[in-house]
Design a protein around this motif. Sequence first.
Motif, PDB file in Angstrom:
ATOM      1  N   LEU A   1      36.720  50.004  20.522  1.00  0.00           N
ATOM      2  CA  LEU A   1      37.874  49.115  20.484  1.00  0.00           C
ATOM      3  C   LEU A   1      38.551  49.127  21.846  1.00  0.00           C
ATOM      4  N   TYR A   2      38.884  47.943  22.354  1.00  0.00           N
ATOM      5  CA  TYR A   2      39.482  47.799  23.675  1.00  0.00           C
ATOM      6  C   TYR A   2      40.954  47.446  23.562  1.00  0.00           C
ATOM      7  N   PRO A   3      41.735  47.673  24.631  1.00  0.00           N
ATOM      8  CA  PRO A   3      43.182  47.401  24.581  1.00  0.00           C
ATOM      9  C   PRO A   3      43.520  45.926  24.351  1.00  0.00           C
ATOM     10  N   ASN A   4      42.646  45.007  24.712  1.00  0.00           N
ATOM     11  CA  ASN A   4      42.944  43.585  24.558  1.00  0.00           C
ATOM     12  C   ASN A   4      42.510  43.061  23.188  1.00  0.00           C
ATOM     13  N   ASN A   5      42.443  43.937  22.192  1.00  0.00           N
ATOM     14  CA  ASN A   5      42.032  43.628  20.822  1.00  0.00           C
ATOM     15  C   ASN A   5      40.577  43.190  20.726  1.00  0.00           C
ATOM     16  N   GLY A   6      39.780  43.491  21.720  1.00  0.00           N
ATOM     17  CA  GLY A   6      38.347  43.228  21.669  1.00  0.00           C
ATOM     18  C   GLY A   6      37.607  44.432  21.133  1.00  0.00           C
ATOM     19  N   PHE A   7      36.335  44.239  20.852  1.00  0.00           N
ATOM     20  CA  PHE A   7      35.525  45.348  20.358  1.00  0.00           C
ATOM     21  C   PHE A   7      34.075  45.144  20.748  1.00  0.00           C
TER      22      PHE A   7
ATOM     23  N   VAL B   1      40.190  52.056  24.170  1.00  0.00           N
ATOM     24  CA  VAL B   1      41.258  52.580  23.326  1.00  0.00           C
ATOM     25  C   VAL B   1      40.690  53.610  22.366  1.00  0.00           C
TER      26      VAL B   1
ATOM     27  N   SER C   1      41.511  57.315  15.394  1.00  0.00           N
ATOM     28  CA  SER C   1      40.868  57.014  16.677  1.00  0.00           C
ATOM     29  C   SER C   1      40.831  58.248  17.561  1.00  0.00           C
TER      30      SER C   1
END
Length: 90
Positions: free
Chosen positions: A54-60, A42, A28
């Motif tokens: 990719l985001y910190p809340n496990n989203g994308f 992230v 990453s």
Amino acid sequence: MNLRKKYNVYILVFSIVLVICLPFINGSRENLNNDGYKNFLVGIYGFPFDWLHLYPNNGFSFLWIGFIVNIIIFYYIIRILIWLYNKIFG
């Protein structure tokens, strides 16, 4: 299906696999702003055009245009490399 079309399908499948796998091999990249602090992302993945965020809340976020442009670029790079190989060694 003739041999030429089958050959092009193989190159297309290989370019799709490269587009999906290559960013995760490199790891990453952190997205830092000018102050050195992390932004809300992230990691941003993709070469040369970003296609996966990719985001910190496990989203994308999946960006279709970057994904498709990457496939096209890798397809033509592979075709050019095969053409050069055939010119030099063929």
